[in-house]
Design a protein around this motif. Structure first.
Motif, short mmCIF file in Angstrom:
data_model
loop_
_atom_site.label_atom_id
_atom_site.label_comp_id
_atom_site.label_asym_id
_atom_site.label_seq_id
_atom_site.Cartn_x
_atom_site.Cartn_y
_atom_site.Cartn_z
N ILE A 156 0.06 5.81 -0.72
CA ILE A 156 -0.99 6.82 -0.92
C ILE A 156 -0.74 7.50 -2.26
O ILE A 156 0.34 8.05 -2.49
CB ILE A 156 -0.98 7.86 0.22
CG1 ILE A 156 -1.23 7.18 1.57
CG2 ILE A 156 -2.04 8.94 -0.04
CD1 ILE A 156 -1.13 8.13 2.75
N THR A 210 -1.84 3.02 5.20
CA THR A 210 -3.30 3.02 5.16
C THR A 210 -3.88 3.80 6.34
O THR A 210 -4.86 4.54 6.19
CB THR A 210 -3.83 1.58 5.18
OG1 THR A 210 -3.22 0.83 4.13
CG2 THR A 210 -5.34 1.55 4.98
N ALA A 239 -3.57 7.53 5.67
CA ALA A 239 -4.60 7.99 4.73
C ALA A 239 -5.94 8.16 5.45
O ALA A 239 -6.69 9.10 5.18
CB ALA A 239 -4.74 7.00 3.58
N HIS A 263 -8.22 11.92 6.19
CA HIS A 263 -9.63 12.18 5.85
C HIS A 263 -10.53 12.18 7.08
O HIS A 263 -11.61 12.78 7.06
CB HIS A 263 -10.12 11.13 4.86
CG HIS A 263 -9.45 11.21 3.52
ND1 HIS A 263 -9.83 12.10 2.54
CD2 HIS A 263 -8.40 10.52 3.01
CE1 HIS A 263 -9.06 11.95 1.47
NE2 HIS A 263 -8.18 11.01 1.74
N SER A 318 0.81 -1.22 0.00
CA SER A 318 0.00 0.00 0.00
C SER A 318 0.84 1.27 0.00
O SER A 318 1.84 1.37 0.70
CB SER A 318 -0.94 0.02 1.22
OG SER A 318 -1.84 -1.06 1.18
N ILE A 371 -3.77 3.02 -2.12
CA ILE A 371 -3.96 2.07 -3.22
C ILE A 371 -2.97 0.92 -3.07
O ILE A 371 -2.01 0.99 -2.31
CB ILE A 371 -3.75 2.73 -4.60
CG1 ILE A 371 -2.26 3.10 -4.78
CG2 ILE A 371 -4.66 3.92 -4.80
CD1 ILE A 371 -1.88 3.39 -6.22
N ARG A 425 -5.30 8.98 -1.81
CA ARG A 425 -6.05 7.76 -1.52
C ARG A 425 -5.09 6.58 -1.39
O ARG A 425 -4.15 6.46 -2.17
CB ARG A 425 -7.07 7.46 -2.64
CG ARG A 425 -8.14 8.51 -2.80
CD ARG A 425 -9.05 8.19 -3.98
NE ARG A 425 -9.68 6.89 -3.82
CZ ARG A 425 -9.39 5.81 -4.56
NH1 ARG A 425 -8.46 5.88 -5.51
NH2 ARG A 425 -10.01 4.66 -4.36
#
Length: 264
Positions: free
Chosen positions: A165, A221, A224, A228, A163, A171, A169
């Protein structure tokens, strides 16, 4: 002249995280120091080889420094990864030289055949020539030297260990083609740690890693999520980290670490 060797003891959890690619980016290949007597004075020759990255070029840099009676001489030898013309396989030292060659010798061909992408990784812009089937994970690890994106499921997108960012987002970098990341802004675990994000200390103090292999994927993760949702609930954290697998079973530690970071 004698050189005192530092005794090696136990490895701290912070050092373990650094080895896992969470707190420190970059690779040191080797260091050799030769001490000898020469003439009326003392000659010290130090040779250090490191791997660095910049402007989309993987660079091996060897620096040899010689000192004798106050006089210092430095010699630098730099070997750059070559840029290869996709039409004639001719090699060039710089991207600009390759583009000039392509425009003059292969003007009738589609410029996109160069497969050069420009992307921002951890605040630095890289121009890199990529293969059509090359993934973002391969680009980050093999060409730019960011080793935190791992590959636990052999590229099937099933574990979350790769993973990163991308454009805000999280990914799976093993499922993203590098050729489709032109203009992207990417964050890896190395870059997040360099900002002294609250998650870094929280991950250390809550003993999140055992083997440490999956830790960067969880770490990215979680960051991220906090970008938000700065104050997530435990249920929010469980849902956000649901795609990250850990064979050691450290899931509760990650939840504690994210909750602690969100309250700091």
């Amino acid at each position: 002249m004698t050189e005192e060797k530092k005794k090696s003891g136990g490895v701290s959890r912070r050092e373990f995280l650094k080895d896992a690619g969470l707190l420190v980016g970059g690779t040191a290949i080797g260091s050799t120091v030769l001490l000898a007597a020469c003439g009326d004075g003392e000659t010290v020759t130090e040779k250090v080889t490191t791997t660095i990255t910049g402007a989309g070029e993987a660079t091996t840099k060897t620096v040899t420094t010689t000192e004798q009676v106050g006089e210092v001489t430095k010699t630098e030898t730099i070997t750059l990864q070559k840029f290869v013309c996709p039409s004639c396989n001719q090699e060039f030292d710089t991207l600009a030289a390759l583009q000039n060659h392509f425009n003059s010798e292969h003007a009738g061909e589609v410029p996109a055949a160069l497969n050069v992408v420009s992307l921002n990784v951890n605040g630095k812009v890289y121009n890199v020539q990529v293969d059509p089937n090359e993934t973002l994970q391969e680009l980050l690890r093999k060409k730019l030297g960011f080793t935190s994106p791992k590959d636990m499921c052999f590229g099937y997108g099933a574990c979350g260990s790769c993973s990163v960012i991308k454009d805000g987002r999280p990914i799976l970098s093993c499922m993203a083609l590098a050729a489709e990341c032109d203009g992207a802004v990417v964050e890896t675990a190395e870059g997040i740690a360099e900002t002294n994000h609250a998650l870094t200390e929280a991950y250390v103090m809550n003993f999140t890693p055992q083997c440490g292999y999956c830790t960067p994927g969880f770490f990215v993760t979680a960051k991220a999520l906090l970008d938000h949702n700065p104050k997530p609930t435990e249920e929010d954290i469980r849902e956000a980290l649901a795609g990250n697998m850990c064979r050691c079973g450290t899931y509760p530690a990650h939840i504690r670490a994210v909750l602690e970071a969100s309250s700091s």
